[in-house]
Structure formats: structure tokens, C-alpha cells
Design a protein around this motif. Structure first.
Motif, PDB file in Angstrom:
ATOM      1  N   GLU A  40       0.824  -1.206   0.000  1.00  0.00           N
ATOM      2  CA  GLU A  40       0.000   0.000   0.000  1.00  0.00           C
ATOM      3  C   GLU A  40       0.857   1.254   0.000  1.00  0.00           C
ATOM      4  OE1 GLU A  40      -3.411   0.523  -0.302  1.00  0.00           O
ATOM      5  OE2 GLU A  40      -3.174  -1.540  -0.983  1.00  0.00           O
ATOM      6  N   VAL A  95       1.523   2.094  -3.591  1.00  0.00           N
ATOM      7  CA  VAL A  95       0.332   2.663  -4.219  1.00  0.00           C
ATOM      8  C   VAL A  95       0.170   4.129  -3.833  1.00  0.00           C
ATOM      9  CG1 VAL A  95      -2.198   2.552  -4.328  1.00  0.00           C
ATOM     10  CG2 VAL A  95      -0.846   0.433  -4.349  1.00  0.00           C
ATOM     11  N   ALA A  96       0.287   4.419  -2.545  1.00  0.00           N
ATOM     12  CA  ALA A  96       0.090   5.791  -2.072  1.00  0.00           C
ATOM     13  C   ALA A  96       1.212   6.716  -2.532  1.00  0.00           C
ATOM     14  CB  ALA A  96      -0.015   5.802  -0.546  1.00  0.00           C
ATOM     15  N   THR A 150       1.396   7.220  -6.583  1.00  0.00           N
ATOM     16  CA  THR A 150       0.321   8.067  -7.105  1.00  0.00           C
ATOM     17  C   THR A 150       0.457   9.497  -6.594  1.00  0.00           C
ATOM     18  OG1 THR A 150      -1.150   7.281  -5.331  1.00  0.00           O
ATOM     19  CG2 THR A 150      -1.331   6.198  -7.481  1.00  0.00           C
ATOM     20  N   ASP A 151       0.963   9.659  -5.384  1.00  0.00           N
ATOM     21  CA  ASP A 151       1.239  11.021  -4.892  1.00  0.00           C
ATOM     22  C   ASP A 151       2.220  11.739  -5.798  1.00  0.00           C
ATOM     23  OD1 ASP A 151      -0.456  11.075  -2.738  1.00  0.00           O
ATOM     24  OD2 ASP A 151       1.099  11.001  -1.205  1.00  0.00           O
ATOM     25  N   ARG A 166      -9.144  10.812  -3.264  1.00  0.00           N
ATOM     26  CA  ARG A 166      -7.867  10.104  -3.176  1.00  0.00           C
ATOM     27  C   ARG A 166      -8.072   8.593  -3.225  1.00  0.00           C
ATOM     28  NH1 ARG A 166      -6.249  12.513   0.797  1.00  0.00           N
ATOM     29  NH2 ARG A 166      -4.647  13.878  -0.086  1.00  0.00           N
ATOM     30  N   GLU A 167      -9.069   8.111  -2.498  1.00  0.00           N
ATOM     31  CA  GLU A 167      -9.311   6.667  -2.441  1.00  0.00           C
ATOM     32  C   GLU A 167      -9.729   6.116  -3.796  1.00  0.00           C
ATOM     33  OE1 GLU A 167     -12.135   6.298   0.668  1.00  0.00           O
ATOM     34  OE2 GLU A 167     -10.672   6.681   2.263  1.00  0.00           O
ATOM     35  N   THR A 196      -8.707   7.122  -6.818  1.00  0.00           N
ATOM     36  CA  THR A 196      -7.534   6.984  -7.677  1.00  0.00           C
ATOM     37  C   THR A 196      -6.607   5.891  -7.184  1.00  0.00           C
ATOM     38  OG1 THR A 196      -7.711   9.322  -8.274  1.00  0.00           O
ATOM     39  CG2 THR A 196      -5.600   8.242  -8.703  1.00  0.00           C
ATOM     40  N   GLN A 197      -6.433   5.796  -5.877  1.00  0.00           N
ATOM     41  CA  GLN A 197      -5.578   4.740  -5.343  1.00  0.00           C
ATOM     42  C   GLN A 197      -6.179   3.362  -5.590  1.00  0.00           C
ATOM     43  OE1 GLN A 197      -4.907   5.754  -1.222  1.00  0.00           O
ATOM     44  NE2 GLN A 197      -3.342   7.266  -1.708  1.00  0.00           N
ATOM     45  N   ARG A 249      -4.503   0.488  -7.766  1.00  0.00           N
ATOM     46  CA  ARG A 249      -4.304  -0.812  -7.126  1.00  0.00           C
ATOM     47  C   ARG A 249      -4.920  -1.932  -7.959  1.00  0.00           C
ATOM     48  NH1 ARG A 249      -7.182   0.099  -3.029  1.00  0.00           N
ATOM     49  NH2 ARG A 249      -5.564   1.239  -1.874  1.00  0.00           N
ATOM     50  N   SER A 287      -9.976  13.593  -8.344  1.00  0.00           N
ATOM     51  CA  SER A 287      -8.690  13.918  -7.721  1.00  0.00           C
ATOM     52  C   SER A 287      -7.804  14.700  -8.691  1.00  0.00           C
ATOM     53  CB  SER A 287      -7.972  12.634  -7.284  1.00  0.00           C
ATOM     54  OG  SER A 287      -7.707  11.805  -8.408  1.00  0.00           O
TER      55      SER A 287
END
Length: 325
Positions: free
Chosen positions: A35, A38-39, A42-43, A74-75, A77-78, A82, A140
Motif C-alpha cells: 500500500e 500505491v500511495a 500516485t502522490d 484520493r481513495e 484513484t488509489q 491498485r 482527484s
């Protein structure tokens, strides 16, 4: 941080072997700590870290704060990233996927039936002809490329050039203002930018940026769909014109048609994504001397007709990664 199995493999020297690296990559991607990738990726790639830096005007966009849409944005796009990663979906879906991951509040924001949705994002298929689907339809992206009050075709166009096409524009000349002082008679953002392009030193970049940004004008500063701009009282006024023509001569009527053009240029997008992954993996910028290695990675991706997980694996088993100091 590395777990014990990875440290043991490093101690034995087997991490110099591509087959071992492949095994470890796939093992780690299935671990909960994936995770973080992923975070963090994408950030960095998509600029999600900017969400919340410019809080949208609460008077114009009340729902953003009332329904805590920042987290939903945010969730989405993540979860989308994922899904492509874990299911090894084709990277082209970043451009044209017909689905995304919505919770109840985000579905309402998008104007989509949400009776069976809850607080956690779930896969939702968009209807045929929807403006949503792919990164360019996600709130996002549309929010981090706005300023909390209004949209900017220039900022959104630059974002597409940098993060989808991999061709960032040159910095603006230091002696040219963002918009020329005299914009009397300009009645729309198109008029303002048309006047701006009259400045010779600005024209070359703006003819690349502006049409891409205009394609996203059907979305407001928090990614809600609109057919009209709003006046000072929040009432519909001028119709949105999301058409444009690229320097290559390709014309489009709205974002849906632009996405078709981008899919036709998917090799350019694949190169951009590969370079972003390599920079993340290596912790450095790429140089011209890295181009042959990038080409080798892309050739292997094409040979496999590969997905996102394939691309991550190919990057991490490449000579440039294994041999980079």
C-alpha cells in the motif's frame, strides 16, 4: 523497510539474479505494505499530495467539505491504480477504462445512481458515452489541476503533457506575465488565452497546452460535470466549449474524443509511465543515456502485451535497475 526474507536474499547475493528479483517483486506486491507503493507513487506521479493544499471555496463547492470528498477523491484513484496493479490490467486503461471505484458520496458527486454503495469504494461501471473513466475523469486529478475557485486550461494542459504524454513544456519566459495586462473585451477563458497566444514567445507552448486543457472544461474545480459556466450568483451562463485542435492537426469535440486520440498515442503514454516508474525506482532523474534501457523495457512490455504488474516487474529486473549505483 525490507523484511527478513528480503534481507536474507540480499545477504546471499541472489538479488542480483532477475529470476529472484521477479519472485521477490511479486511476493512483496501481495504484502500489505505494498500500500505504501500505491500511495507514494500516485502522490508523486499524479500529484495527489496536492489534495487539500488549496481547499475549494466552501461557498461554491459546499459538498466538498460537507461530504469529506477529499478522502473519496484520493481513495478512488488509489483503488483504481491498485486494481490495475494487482490484476495486471493493461496500462491503456489509465486512459480509457469504463469503470472506477466510488463510494456513496463520490457517486452522488458524479451524478451516478448509488443506492447500493456505502462508505468504502467499490467498482462501478460507467454508462456508455460517459465522460468518466480513466484518470482524466477522476475528481482527484481535476481538483489538483484547479485552484480551488476556478479551472485553468493551462494548468490542466500542462498536467497532461507532463504526466500522460511525457512532454513537459518549457518554463515561461521570465519577462512575460501569466496573462497580458490588457484583457479588456475578453469574455471567456478562451478569449484570454487567445490574446495571450498573440505574444510570440508564448504561442509555441500554449498551442500545445491550451487545447488539452480545454477538453477538461466540462469539469469544474472539484471535478463535477457541467455544461455551463456559472455567473457571479452561481447561475448557469455561458455554455462550455470543450473542443480543441492539437498542433498535429487532430481535432476533438470534447474529452471523450480526446481520450480516443490519447489511446492512439498509447505508446507515448507507456513511455511516460515507464519513465515515471524508473525515476521512482532509481531515486533519480533520467538522462538521455538511459533512453536505450527505456526502449528495451518498452519492447518487452509490448512483447508481453503487458499490464501494470508486468511493467513493474520488467522495470525491476532491468539492467538499469539492477546495475544502477
Amino acid at each position: 523497510m525490507p523484511d527478513q526474507e528480503l534481507l536474507d536474499a540480499a545477504e546471499m547475493g541472489t538479488l542480483l539474479e532477475p529470476i529472484e528479483v521477479k519472485y521477490q517483486v511479486l511476493r512483496m506486491l501481495r504484502a500489505p505494505r505494498a500500500e505504501a507503493f500505491v500511495a507514494n507513487f500516485t502522490d508523486g506521479w499524479l500529484g495527489l499530495y496536492k489534495l487539500g493544499n488549496l481547499t475549494p471555496d466552501p461557498k461554491k463547492y459546499e459538498a466538498y467539505s460537507v461530504y469529506d470528498l477529499e478522502d473519496s477523491f484520493r481513495e478512488e484513484t488509489q483503488a483504481f491504480f491498485r486494481c490495475l496493479l494487482m490484476e495486471n490490467r493493461n496500462v491503456e486503461e489509465f486512459l480509457n477504462a469504463g469503470y472506477s471505484f466510488l463510494d456513496r458520496n463520490l457517486a452522488k458527486h458524479y451524478g451516478i445512481a448509488y443506492a447500493d454503495l456505502g462508505d468504502e469504494p467499490r467498482m462501478v461501471q460507467f454508462p456508455e458515452g460517459s465522460f468518466r473513466g480513466g484518470l482524466l475523469g477522476q475528481a482527484s486529478i481535476l481538483t489538483v489541476t484547479a485552484n480551488g475557485v476556478d479551472t485553468s486550461p493551462v494548468v490542466r494542459g500542462v498536467w497532461i503533457l507532463e504526466n500522460i504524454l511525457g512532454t513537459p513544456p518549457s518554463p515561461p519566459p521570465p519577462d512575460v506575465p501569466a496573462l497580458e495586462p490588457d484583457i479588456r473585451g475578453a469574455t471567456s477563458i478562451r478569449d484570454q488565452l487567445s490574446k495571450h497566444r498573440d505574444i510570440a514567445t508564448c504561442n509555441e507552448c500554449h498551442r500545445k497546452m491550451d487545447p488539452l486543457g480545454f477538453a477538461l472544461e466540462n469539469f469544474d474545480a472539484v471535478g463535477a460535470f457541467r455544461e455551463f459556466y456559472s455567473d457571479g450568483e452561481g447561475k448557469p451562463s455561458t455554455p462550455v466549449d470543450a473542443s480543441g485542435k492539437l498542433p498535429s492537426g487532430e481535432a476533438f469535440g470534447d474529452m471523450r474524443e480526446l481520450k480516443e486520440i490519447l489511446v492512439d498515442r498509447r505508446e507515448q503514454f507507456e513511455r511516460c509511465l515507464t519513465e515515471k516508474l524508473l525515476m521512482y525506482a532509481l531515486g533519480r532523474e533520467l538522462s538521455f543515456s538511459d533512453r536505450p534501457q527505456v526502449n528495451t523495457i518498452l519492447d518487452e512490455l509490448e512483447r508481453r502485451d503487458g499490464g501494470l504488474q508486468d511493467l513493474v516487474e520488467i522495470v525491476l529486473t532491468s539492467d538499469i535497475f539492477l546495475g544502477d549505483p
